[in-house]
Design an enzyme around this catalytic site. Structure first.
Site, PDB file in Angstrom:
ATOM      1  N   GLY A 156       0.848  -1.350   0.367  1.00  0.00           N
ATOM      2  CA  GLY A 156      -0.027   0.311  -0.219  1.00  0.00           C
ATOM      3  C   GLY A 156       0.491   1.182   0.611  1.00  0.00           C
ATOM      4  O   GLY A 156       0.397   2.224   0.042  1.00  0.00           O
ATOM      5  N   VAL A 157       2.482   1.260  -0.216  1.00  0.00           N
ATOM      6  CA  VAL A 157       3.063   1.888  -0.554  1.00  0.00           C
ATOM      7  C   VAL A 157       2.666   3.163  -1.929  1.00  0.00           C
ATOM      8  O   VAL A 157       3.683   4.248  -1.345  1.00  0.00           O
ATOM      9  CB  VAL A 157       4.025   2.039   0.260  1.00  0.00           C
ATOM     10  CG1 VAL A 157       4.540   1.428   1.577  1.00  0.00           C
ATOM     11  CG2 VAL A 157       5.137   1.204  -0.659  1.00  0.00           C
ATOM     12  N   GLY A 158       2.522   2.869  -2.070  1.00  0.00           N
ATOM     13  CA  GLY A 158       2.471   3.236  -3.578  1.00  0.00           C
ATOM     14  C   GLY A 158       2.936   2.980  -4.924  1.00  0.00           C
ATOM     15  O   GLY A 158       3.282   3.382  -5.746  1.00  0.00           O
TER      16      GLY A 158
ATOM     17  N   LYS B  43       2.660  -7.644 -13.671  1.00  0.00           N
ATOM     18  CA  LYS B  43       1.995  -8.101 -11.686  1.00  0.00           C
ATOM     19  C   LYS B  43       1.888  -9.602 -11.788  1.00  0.00           C
ATOM     20  O   LYS B  43       0.834  -9.675 -11.906  1.00  0.00           O
ATOM     21  CB  LYS B  43       1.409  -7.142 -11.493  1.00  0.00           C
ATOM     22  CG  LYS B  43       0.273  -7.654 -10.450  1.00  0.00           C
ATOM     23  CD  LYS B  43       1.422  -6.502  -8.948  1.00  0.00           C
ATOM     24  CE  LYS B  43       0.218  -7.344  -7.678  1.00  0.00           C
ATOM     25  NZ  LYS B  43       1.252  -5.912  -6.659  1.00  0.00           N
TER      26      LYS B  43
ATOM     27  N   ASP C 222      -4.542  -3.414  -9.588  1.00  0.00           N
ATOM     28  CA  ASP C 222      -2.845  -3.263  -9.775  1.00  0.00           C
ATOM     29  C   ASP C 222      -2.969  -3.114 -11.595  1.00  0.00           C
ATOM     30  O   ASP C 222      -2.070  -2.492 -12.096  1.00  0.00           O
ATOM     31  CB  ASP C 222      -1.867  -3.623  -8.933  1.00  0.00           C
ATOM     32  CG  ASP C 222      -2.148  -3.610  -7.790  1.00  0.00           C
ATOM     33  OD1 ASP C 222      -3.192  -2.648  -6.853  1.00  0.00           O
ATOM     34  OD2 ASP C 222      -0.929  -2.979  -6.637  1.00  0.00           O
TER      35      ASP C 222
ATOM     36  N   GLU D 112       5.718  -5.071 -10.692  1.00  0.00           N
ATOM     37  CA  GLU D 112       5.828  -5.253  -9.542  1.00  0.00           C
ATOM     38  C   GLU D 112       5.181  -6.447  -9.010  1.00  0.00           C
ATOM     39  O   GLU D 112       4.997  -7.346  -9.344  1.00  0.00           O
ATOM     40  CB  GLU D 112       4.439  -4.158  -9.839  1.00  0.00           C
ATOM     41  CG  GLU D 112       4.202  -3.775  -7.774  1.00  0.00           C
ATOM     42  CD  GLU D 112       2.735  -3.353  -8.103  1.00  0.00           C
ATOM     43  OE1 GLU D 112       2.265  -2.651  -9.367  1.00  0.00           O
ATOM     44  OE2 GLU D 112       2.419  -3.185  -7.475  1.00  0.00           O
ATOM     45  N   SER D 113       6.252  -6.270  -7.348  1.00  0.00           N
ATOM     46  CA  SER D 113       5.772  -7.253  -7.082  1.00  0.00           C
ATOM     47  C   SER D 113       4.455  -6.787  -5.811  1.00  0.00           C
ATOM     48  O   SER D 113       3.540  -6.482  -5.897  1.00  0.00           O
ATOM     49  CB  SER D 113       6.919  -7.566  -5.258  1.00  0.00           C
ATOM     50  OG  SER D 113       6.873  -6.220  -5.106  1.00  0.00           O
ATOM     51  N   ALA D 114       4.356  -8.053  -5.092  1.00  0.00           N
ATOM     52  CA  ALA D 114       2.614  -8.314  -4.310  1.00  0.00           C
ATOM     53  C   ALA D 114       3.142  -7.538  -2.814  1.00  0.00           C
ATOM     54  O   ALA D 114       3.489  -8.536  -2.600  1.00  0.00           O
ATOM     55  CB  ALA D 114       2.103  -9.274  -4.433  1.00  0.00           C
TER      56      ALA D 114
ATOM     57  N   ASN E 247       7.475   8.880  -1.713  1.00  0.00           N
ATOM     58  CA  ASN E 247       5.657   9.174  -2.458  1.00  0.00           C
ATOM     59  C   ASN E 247       5.302   9.319  -0.932  1.00  0.00           C
ATOM     60  O   ASN E 247       4.481   8.637  -0.016  1.00  0.00           O
ATOM     61  CB  ASN E 247       5.506   7.528  -2.654  1.00  0.00           C
ATOM     62  CG  ASN E 247       3.444   7.551  -3.473  1.00  0.00           C
ATOM     63  OD1 ASN E 247       3.200   8.593  -4.258  1.00  0.00           O
ATOM     64  ND2 ASN E 247       3.097   6.860  -3.128  1.00  0.00           N
TER      65      ASN E 247
END
Ligand SMILES: Nc1ncnc2c1ncn2[C@@H]1O[C@H](COP(=O)(O)OP(=O)(O)OP(=O)(O)O)[C@@H](O)[C@H]1O
Ligand SMILES: C[C@H](N)[C@@H](CCCCCC(=O)O)NC(=O)O
Ligand SMILES: [Mg+2]
Length: 248
Positions: free
Chosen positions: A17-19, A42, A59, A125-127, A185
């Site tokens: 959840g950091v962006g 993803k 995402d 992008e990771s999860a 962010n």
């Protein structure tokens, strides 16, 4: 070490959840505006919406749209699970056991993949956070250790971010994973806590890593041209620095 022909990047976060997706989409748009094609990935998404039996990955859909839908959504995100949990746990809820070599590696560029000037750039992008479990046998940062792609590390710009961020850098450094950029962010919830005693996180990080840290401007405060010429892109396409952790 300098690699002037970047092949792509792995988007990791200090937490969920950091962006990563929010910033990742901006980077993809800026890369495309600079004339590059982007292969967004993803590989696993959890917490998908269930639309009449079809799992919709939010995402991956955002990354897919940012990349111009040049590939299928299935290619962008083949592994989708309903439960909003760490990936191996969400997969177990659906009777699957994910193994990195079997389930993830085939979806990624080959280790040390090379790139011709006109080839698309990878943005993977990771999860969750960089140390969140990705499979039964691997953490999120395995996306970078396997591919040897440098990392874009996203951290929230708020009080309390520095310790987790520096610990994350150490974890990457231990594995020899280079960081292409650290992005602070400022999410809406981070902004609401800003006041005269707000931390100058950028200053602390620049003290250790002068070349690679940046704060991503919020798209709402930028003109259209500024949005698509974000200063992050020249940083990303520049040399890859090996010094990736604070030293004492
Ligand atoms: N700078 C920002 N301004 C406004 N909203 C933001 C900003 N950064 C993130 N958000 C919002 O915060 C939420 C979390 O961001 P995002 O989904 O990008 O996190 P993530 O790191 O990709 O999480 P995950 O681990 O689930 O992949 C989203 O609703 C996103 O739109
Ligand atoms: C549900 C979240 N959004 C995310 C998974 C977060 C797992 C965090 C696990 C942890 O570090 O404790 N899923 C995903 O990015 O696909
Ligand atoms: Mg995300």
């Amino acid at each position: 070490m300098a690699d002037t022909h970047a092949t792509g990047w792995v988007m990791l976060g200090t937490d969920t959840g950091v962006g990563k997706t929010f910033i990742g989409c901006q980077i993809i748009e800026a890369l495309r505006a600079a004339g590059h094609r982007v292969r967004a990935r993803k590989p696993i998404e959890t917490g998908c919406a269930n639309q009449e039996g079809t799992y919709i990955p939010a995402d991956a859909t955002a990354l897919w749209n940012a990349a111009g839908r040049s590939e299928s959504l299935e290619t962008v995100c083949p592994l989708r699970f309903l439960a909003p949990l760490a990936a191996p746990e969400a997969a177990r809820h659906e009777g699957r056991r994910l193994e990195f070599a079997h389930d993830i590696a085939p979806l990624l560029p080959a280790p040390n993949d090379t790139r011709q000037p006109n080839d698309a750039l990878w943005l993977i992008e990771s999860a969750g956070g960089l140390m969140s479990p990705l499979t039964e046998d691997a953490l999120g940062l395995a996306l970078a250790s396997h591919t040897r792609l440098p990392v874009i590390l996203v951290a929230p710009d708020r009080l309390g971010t520095l310790s987790g961020l520096f610990a994350s850098m150490e974890a990457l450094d231990r594995r020899g994973i280079p960081i292409a950029a650290v992005i602070l962010n400022r999410r809406p919830e981070d902004r609401s806590t800003q006041n005269d005693s707000s931390p100058d996180n950028l200053m602390h990080i620049r003290h250790w890593l002068p070349q690679i840290v940046t704060r991503m401007p919020h798209p709402a405060v930028l003109s259209h041209d500024q949005r698509f010429s974000t200063p992050v892109v020249p940083v990303l396409l520049g040399p890859v620095h090996t010094k990736s952790k604070p030293t004492t």
